[in-house]
Design a protein around this motif. Structure first.
Motif, mmCIF file in Angstrom:
data_model
loop_
_atom_site.group_PDB
_atom_site.id
_atom_site.type_symbol
_atom_site.label_atom_id
_atom_site.label_comp_id
_atom_site.label_asym_id
_atom_site.label_seq_id
_atom_site.Cartn_x
_atom_site.Cartn_y
_atom_site.Cartn_z
ATOM 1 N N LEU A 12 55.027 57.222 87.615
ATOM 2 C CA LEU A 12 53.883 58.106 87.374
ATOM 3 C C LEU A 12 54.198 59.141 86.289
ATOM 4 N N CYS A 13 55.382 59.712 86.347
ATOM 5 C CA CYS A 13 55.788 60.692 85.325
ATOM 6 C C CYS A 13 55.852 60.040 83.941
ATOM 7 N N THR A 14 56.303 58.795 83.896
ATOM 8 C CA THR A 14 56.364 58.075 82.624
ATOM 9 C C THR A 14 54.962 57.865 82.068
ATOM 10 N N TYR A 15 54.002 57.576 82.936
ATOM 11 C CA TYR A 15 52.616 57.410 82.478
ATOM 12 C C TYR A 15 52.136 58.688 81.798
ATOM 13 N N ILE A 16 52.359 59.836 82.421
ATOM 14 C CA ILE A 16 51.933 61.111 81.814
ATOM 15 C C ILE A 16 52.662 61.334 80.498
ATOM 16 N N ALA A 17 53.969 61.059 80.468
ATOM 17 C CA ALA A 17 54.732 61.252 79.229
ATOM 18 C C ALA A 17 54.192 60.368 78.111
ATOM 19 N N LYS A 18 53.785 59.143 78.447
ATOM 20 C CA LYS A 18 53.282 58.206 77.435
ATOM 21 C C LYS A 18 51.840 58.488 77.023
ATOM 22 N N PHE A 19 50.989 58.734 78.013
ATOM 23 C CA PHE A 19 49.548 58.731 77.756
ATOM 24 C C PHE A 19 48.834 60.047 78.041
ATOM 25 N N GLY A 20 49.523 61.051 78.525
ATOM 26 C CA GLY A 20 48.896 62.336 78.799
ATOM 27 C C GLY A 20 48.318 62.422 80.202
ATOM 28 N N ARG A 21 47.515 63.460 80.397
ATOM 29 C CA ARG A 21 47.019 63.794 81.732
ATOM 30 C C ARG A 21 45.557 63.413 81.961
ATOM 31 N N GLY A 22 45.032 62.465 81.199
ATOM 32 C CA GLY A 22 43.632 62.092 81.322
ATOM 33 C C GLY A 22 43.284 61.371 82.608
ATOM 34 N N TYR A 23 44.235 60.728 83.225
ATOM 35 C CA TYR A 23 43.995 59.935 84.434
ATOM 36 C C TYR A 23 44.406 60.721 85.688
ATOM 37 N N PHE A 24 45.559 61.373 85.639
ATOM 38 C CA PHE A 24 46.048 62.228 86.725
ATOM 39 C C PHE A 24 47.045 63.213 86.125
ATOM 40 N N ASN A 25 47.489 64.180 86.918
ATOM 41 C CA ASN A 25 48.419 65.175 86.388
ATOM 42 C C ASN A 25 49.609 65.368 87.335
ATOM 43 N N GLU A 26 50.485 66.254 86.938
ATOM 44 C CA GLU A 26 51.718 66.479 87.697
ATOM 45 C C GLU A 26 51.442 66.965 89.119
ATOM 46 N N LYS A 27 50.425 67.785 89.278
ATOM 47 C CA LYS A 27 50.103 68.312 90.610
ATOM 48 C C LYS A 27 49.821 67.178 91.599
ATOM 49 N N GLN A 28 49.145 66.148 91.135
ATOM 50 C CA GLN A 28 48.852 65.019 92.019
ATOM 51 C C GLN A 28 50.129 64.250 92.392
ATOM 52 N N ILE A 29 51.102 64.205 91.490
ATOM 53 C CA ILE A 29 52.369 63.539 91.791
ATOM 54 C C ILE A 29 53.135 64.302 92.878
ATOM 55 N N ASN A 94 48.515 51.707 83.980
ATOM 56 C CA ASN A 94 47.456 52.343 84.758
ATOM 57 C C ASN A 94 47.275 51.618 86.093
ATOM 58 N N GLN A 95 47.294 50.299 86.060
ATOM 59 C CA GLN A 95 47.131 49.510 87.288
ATOM 60 C C GLN A 95 48.275 49.762 88.262
ATOM 61 N N ILE A 96 49.494 49.857 87.760
ATOM 62 C CA ILE A 96 50.648 50.144 88.619
ATOM 63 C C ILE A 96 50.486 51.524 89.262
ATOM 64 N N CYS A 97 50.009 52.492 88.479
ATOM 65 C CA CYS A 97 49.792 53.839 89.009
ATOM 66 C C CYS A 97 48.738 53.823 90.107
ATOM 67 N N ARG A 98 47.668 53.074 89.908
ATOM 68 C CA ARG A 98 46.628 52.946 90.949
ATOM 69 C C ARG A 98 47.211 52.375 92.239
ATOM 70 N N GLU A 99 48.094 51.404 92.114
ATOM 71 C CA GLU A 99 48.720 50.809 93.295
ATOM 72 C C GLU A 99 49.614 51.821 94.010
ATOM 73 N N ILE A 100 50.304 52.659 93.241
ATOM 74 C CA ILE A 100 51.164 53.682 93.843
ATOM 75 C C ILE A 100 50.316 54.698 94.608
ATOM 76 N N PHE A 101 49.237 55.170 93.986
ATOM 77 C CA PHE A 101 48.380 56.157 94.651
ATOM 78 C C PHE A 101 47.619 55.536 95.819
ATOM 79 N N GLY A 102 47.330 54.236 95.730
ATOM 80 C CA GLY A 102 46.655 53.539 96.814
ATOM 81 C C GLY A 102 45.145 53.679 96.748
ATOM 82 N N PRO A 103 44.443 52.700 97.281
ATOM 83 C CA PRO A 103 42.979 52.699 97.206
ATOM 84 C C PRO A 103 42.343 53.788 98.065
ATOM 85 N N GLU A 104 43.081 54.288 99.064
ATOM 86 C CA GLU A 104 42.499 55.261 99.978
ATOM 87 C C GLU A 104 42.655 56.708 99.504
ATOM 88 N N ASN A 105 43.247 56.897 98.325
ATOM 89 C CA ASN A 105 43.494 58.269 97.892
ATOM 90 C C ASN A 105 42.191 59.026 97.651
#
Length: 111
Positions: A12-29, A94-105
């Motif tokens: 998740l941290c790598t996603y933010i480092a690569k693509f920014g905070r448009g999808y989620f941010n550090e607080k959510q991690i 992005n898909q891997i991040c969605r799987e980590i957060f889970g569909p019920e988030n």
């Protein structure tokens, strides 16, 4: 004793480092392992610095970890996880991040 980052947090941290905070941010991690936001932000900066050292792109919204003398390499903590994931597409990551957060988030993750 310091609590090491999990593979999921690093992805998740790598996603933010690569693509920014448009999808989620550090607080959510922080919600995954009850880690401080400052610690997660530092991890994102460390990953951005590693990407920069490898000549890989990172988000202009993320500053790299400072304090590394010119000509010296920074720490390579978790590069075994960051390196391979740094090369996948935004959509796949992005898909891997969605799987980590889970569909019920209900954390405000943008669809």
């Amino acid at each position: 004793m310091r609590k090491l980052f999990t593979k999921e947090e690093i992805v998740l941290c790598t996603y933010i480092a690569k693509f920014g905070r448009g999808y989620f941010n550090e607080k959510q991690i922080t919600l995954l392992e009850n880690r401080s936001e400052a610690s997660v932000k530092m991890k994102v900066k460390n990953i951005a610095a590693m990407l920069d050292e490898e000549g890989l792109p990172h988000s202009p919204d993320v500053s790299t970890l400072s304090g590394v003398p010119t000509g010296k390499e920074g720490r390579r903590t978790n590069w075994d996880i960051v390196g391979p994931i740094a090369k996948i597409s935004k959509e796949e990551h992005n898909q891997i991040c969605r799987e980590i957060f889970g569909p019920e988030n209900n954390w405000g993750i943008k669809k």
